[in-house]
Design a protein around this motif. Structure first.
Motif, PDB file in Angstrom:
ATOM      1  N   SER A   1       0.829  -1.212   0.000  1.00 39.19           N
ATOM      2  CA  SER A   1       0.000   0.000   0.000  1.00 39.19           C
ATOM      3  C   SER A   1       0.858   1.255   0.000  1.00 39.19           C
ATOM      4  CB  SER A   1      -0.927  -0.004   1.213  1.00 39.19           C
ATOM      5  OG  SER A   1      -1.787  -1.102   1.168  1.00 39.19           O
TER       6      SER A   1
ATOM      7  N   LEU B   1      -6.107   3.381  -4.616  1.00 39.00           N
ATOM      8  CA  LEU B   1      -5.962   1.930  -4.563  1.00 39.00           C
ATOM      9  C   LEU B   1      -5.099   1.517  -3.367  1.00 39.00           C
ATOM     10  CD1 LEU B   1      -6.615  -0.770  -5.919  1.00 39.00           C
ATOM     11  CD2 LEU B   1      -4.540  -0.476  -7.283  1.00 39.00           C
TER      12      LEU B   1
ATOM     13  N   TYR C   1      -7.244   1.890  -0.246  1.00 36.25           N
ATOM     14  CA  TYR C   1      -8.217   0.797  -0.197  1.00 36.25           C
ATOM     15  C   TYR C   1      -7.550  -0.498   0.267  1.00 36.25           C
ATOM     16  CZ  TYR C   1     -11.072  -3.075  -1.786  1.00 36.25           C
ATOM     17  OH  TYR C   1     -11.769  -4.250  -1.833  1.00 36.25           O
TER      18      TYR C   1
ATOM     19  N   THR D   1      -8.046  -8.539  -5.917  1.00 42.43           N
ATOM     20  CA  THR D   1      -8.767  -7.266  -6.013  1.00 42.43           C
ATOM     21  C   THR D   1      -7.825  -6.123  -6.371  1.00 42.43           C
ATOM     22  OG1 THR D   1     -10.332  -8.055  -4.357  1.00 42.43           O
ATOM     23  CG2 THR D   1     -10.298  -5.686  -4.776  1.00 42.43           C
ATOM     24  N   VAL D   2      -6.666  -6.072  -5.723  1.00 40.33           N
ATOM     25  CA  VAL D   2      -5.682  -5.024  -6.029  1.00 40.33           C
ATOM     26  C   VAL D   2      -5.134  -5.206  -7.445  1.00 40.33           C
ATOM     27  CG1 VAL D   2      -3.416  -4.108  -5.394  1.00 40.33           C
ATOM     28  CG2 VAL D   2      -5.102  -4.578  -3.628  1.00 40.33           C
TER      29      VAL D   2
ATOM     30  N   GLY E   1      -7.639  -3.859  -9.784  1.00 43.84           N
ATOM     31  CA  GLY E   1      -7.574  -2.395  -9.723  1.00 43.84           C
ATOM     32  C   GLY E   1      -6.405  -1.844 -10.521  1.00 43.84           C
ATOM     33  N   LEU E   2      -5.236  -2.489 -10.399  1.00 41.70           N
ATOM     34  CA  LEU E   2      -4.063  -2.049 -11.158  1.00 41.70           C
ATOM     35  C   LEU E   2      -4.263  -2.239 -12.663  1.00 41.70           C
ATOM     36  CD1 LEU E   2      -1.133  -3.313  -8.921  1.00 41.70           C
ATOM     37  CD2 LEU E   2      -1.755  -0.947  -9.398  1.00 41.70           C
TER      38      LEU E   2
ATOM     39  N   ILE F   1      -6.499   0.668 -13.735  1.00 38.84           N
ATOM     40  CA  ILE F   1      -5.737   1.924 -13.775  1.00 38.84           C
ATOM     41  C   ILE F   1      -4.797   1.931 -14.975  1.00 38.84           C
ATOM     42  CG2 ILE F   1      -3.955   3.276 -12.588  1.00 38.84           C
ATOM     43  CD1 ILE F   1      -5.269   2.377  -9.953  1.00 38.84           C
TER      44      ILE F   1
END
Length: 137
Positions: free
Chosen positions: A37, A79, A82, A115-116, A119-120, A123
């Motif tokens: 993170s 992100l 989150y 999930t990450v 998200g990446l 993006i």
């Protein structure tokens, strides 16, 4: 002084050690998510800072590119936040499960890593399309 009452049955040492190993694994997992993170948040700040500095030295500023990179930087920061909040919540839930005296059973759940990663991907795809659009027009 009276001594405290002894437990009705002695604790199972193997079960207690297994709980401690699970707690330590949960701590390591949380620390890994904190590092991930912070990297995402730092990358978001870096993108915004570098691009803003580059365009501040030029006489003609292209506001659309600055806005695109600012949004990209904010997306990475969002992100990262989150992932950090979700990892902290999952860590707390895992510790509560370990502390309960009930049996410790595996329960399938949504993967924070997946999930990450999604998200990446989003993006990256948005950034790619934005850069491609600017190059074409």
């Amino acid at each position: 002084m009276s001594q405290p009452p002894l437990p009705s049955k002695p604790p199972n040492i193997q079960a207690e050690l297994a709980k401690e190993r699970n707690r330590a694994a949960a701590e390591r997992t949380l620390m890994a998510w904190i590092r991930t993170s912070l990297s995402l948040i730092g990358f978001g700040f870096g993108i915004d800072s570098v691009v803003s500095a580059i365009f501040s030295f030029q006489a003609v500023q292209n506001l659309d590119r600055v806005r695109l990179t600012r949004l990209l930087g904010l997306a990475f920061i969002g992100l990262g936040i989150y992932a950090l909040v979700t990892a902290a919540i999952e860590h707390r839930q895992e510790l509560l499960k370990i502390q309960r005296n009930a049996d410790y059973f595996y329960k399938s759940r949504r993967s924070l890593g997946l999930t990450v990663a999604i998200g990446l991907i989003c993006i990256g795809a948005i950034a790619f399309v934005g850069i491609l659009w600017k190059a074409i027009t």
